[in-house]
Motif scaffolding. Sequence first.
Motif, PDB file in Angstrom:
ATOM      1  N   GLU A 233       0.440   4.296  -2.485  1.00 47.51           N
ATOM      2  CA  GLU A 233       1.081   3.019  -2.164  1.00 47.51           C
ATOM      3  C   GLU A 233       0.972   2.040  -3.332  1.00 47.51           C
ATOM      4  O   GLU A 233       1.911   1.295  -3.624  1.00 47.51           O
ATOM      5  CB  GLU A 233       0.437   2.423  -0.912  1.00 47.51           C
ATOM      6  CG  GLU A 233       1.122   1.167  -0.399  1.00 47.51           C
ATOM      7  CD  GLU A 233       0.522   0.658   0.897  1.00 47.51           C
ATOM      8  OE1 GLU A 233       0.790  -0.505   1.261  1.00 47.51           O
ATOM      9  OE2 GLU A 233      -0.219   1.426   1.557  1.00 47.51           O
ATOM     10  N   GLU A 236       3.281   3.640  -6.433  1.00 51.58           N
ATOM     11  CA  GLU A 236       4.733   3.779  -6.300  1.00 51.58           C
ATOM     12  C   GLU A 236       5.522   2.660  -6.991  1.00 51.58           C
ATOM     13  O   GLU A 236       6.539   2.940  -7.636  1.00 51.58           O
ATOM     14  CB  GLU A 236       5.123   3.905  -4.832  1.00 51.58           C
ATOM     15  CG  GLU A 236       4.982   5.329  -4.326  1.00 51.58           C
ATOM     16  CD  GLU A 236       5.567   5.527  -2.941  1.00 51.58           C
ATOM     17  OE1 GLU A 236       5.639   4.552  -2.177  1.00 51.58           O
ATOM     18  OE2 GLU A 236       5.947   6.678  -2.634  1.00 51.58           O
ATOM     19  N   PRO A 237       5.114   1.388  -6.895  1.00 53.32           N
ATOM     20  CA  PRO A 237       5.877   0.352  -7.607  1.00 53.32           C
ATOM     21  C   PRO A 237       5.906   0.549  -9.126  1.00 53.32           C
ATOM     22  O   PRO A 237       6.821   0.074  -9.793  1.00 53.32           O
ATOM     23  CB  PRO A 237       5.123  -0.937  -7.245  1.00 53.32           C
ATOM     24  CG  PRO A 237       4.454  -0.630  -5.952  1.00 53.32           C
ATOM     25  CD  PRO A 237       4.065   0.804  -6.041  1.00 53.32           C
ATOM     26  N   TYR A 238       4.930   1.275  -9.651  1.00 52.96           N
ATOM     27  CA  TYR A 238       4.893   1.565 -11.086  1.00 52.96           C
ATOM     28  C   TYR A 238       5.742   2.792 -11.435  1.00 52.96           C
ATOM     29  O   TYR A 238       5.957   3.082 -12.611  1.00 52.96           O
ATOM     30  CB  TYR A 238       3.458   1.828 -11.544  1.00 52.96           C
ATOM     31  CG  TYR A 238       2.549   0.614 -11.500  1.00 52.96           C
ATOM     32  CD1 TYR A 238       2.358  -0.186 -12.632  1.00 52.96           C
ATOM     33  CD2 TYR A 238       1.872   0.275 -10.342  1.00 52.96           C
ATOM     34  CE1 TYR A 238       1.519  -1.282 -12.598  1.00 52.96           C
ATOM     35  CE2 TYR A 238       1.027  -0.827 -10.298  1.00 52.96           C
ATOM     36  CZ  TYR A 238       0.855  -1.596 -11.422  1.00 52.96           C
ATOM     37  OH  TYR A 238       0.025  -2.693 -11.402  1.00 52.96           O
TER      38      TYR A 238
END
Length: 435
Positions: A233, A236-238
């Motif tokens: 979690e 994932e944004p990276y």
Amino acid sequence: MAEHATLLQRHRAVMPGWLALNYAAPIELVGGKGARVTDAEGRSYLDFFAGILTSMIGYDVPEVREAVERQIATGVVHTSTAYLLRGQIELAEKIARLSGIPDAKVFFCNSGTEANETALLLATYARKTDQVLAMRQSYHGRSFGAIGVTSNRTWKNNSYSPLNTHFLHGADRHLPQFRGLSDAEYIKVCVADLEHVLATATGGDVAALIAEPIQGVGGFTAAPDGLFAAYKEVLEPYGALLISDEVQTGWGRTGDSFFGIQAHGVTPDAMTFAKGLGNGFAVGGVVARGDLMDALHAVGLSTFGGNPVSMAAANATLDYVLDHDLQANAARQGKTIIGGLREAAPRLPIVADVRGRGLMFAVELADPGTGAPSPELAVALMEATRERGLLAGKGGLYGNVVRMAPPLTLTDAEAAEGLGILIDSLENVNEAATT
């Protein structure tokens, strides 16, 4: 001179000195049936290490032997991946389905080391960065790149690496700062550490986190369920990927799930596998999202990976695991053995911990006076079990863990027998250490 002593003398003359051998007087295994093996001097053993988790469904399994013999009888034992290989395609279809990875594709090689190298190549190519995250106490193989993501000094010959690796907490709850934390609290501090690593030690463009759901060489230490979902979690944004190293935890061995990562409630971008799938024949591979697998621009192949004989063995092995529901058997027999060891542990001061899942369990040994890790007691326990007719393995960051992973076909009677040998051996070693 005895048979084993003569062979050991020849071994030392021509083999590298760094090749690890079990036992003060190493043995040669020359025969096997089911969960039992016989050495060159005629001694029989219950095998609780199965060729380092590789003879996954035992020895001399008719279904595997006959599949291999049928393939050899065709005269085609090798063609390379330059040709269509029916056995590869059939096995890849099964693995892709079982993996749960969307639009999965599979690449076959020869070992876990090769599989991890391939997965790291896929991730670093996709993300165009050499930055990788791995777990403390991890082991991912003996090649240049795999050593770079290995975090166990016993297995690292140098610090050179093609990767820029940062190591995370998650399987090190023995450290003072983590003792006494609940699973939820431990996950929280590990996630905070990951966020700090990303903010301080990386450029943000991390390729992947590679992790073993249960650390093999690390002594079967494991992150609490849910940690890798929490890590993913954050990552994932990276755009960072999750690679699950299932070389030791795959194919139902843990009992709770078919692949170890599934206990965390998360689907990885790639999984690596090897060891038990071929039940002794050399098989390794990666199953990954199709877009990751197809992205490489250079031509590739594997001369020996997924050869027809290994594929015959692997297809027969996987079918046997599924047809006989060996995952359920692993859960049942593991409950018997782990439960029995935990029941005995409080009266054995040398036992620092009993841990494991399914047919993947370990006993950690410590000095009864100081509580310090004791590799000497681990060696003594291995010798004691061998004397009583049971083979085990060793691991752990400090070399003080006896780890075991019997064939998934272990029977109720064999589980009871093995547990009896282990407890008797522990009592013997404990008495010697405390008197």
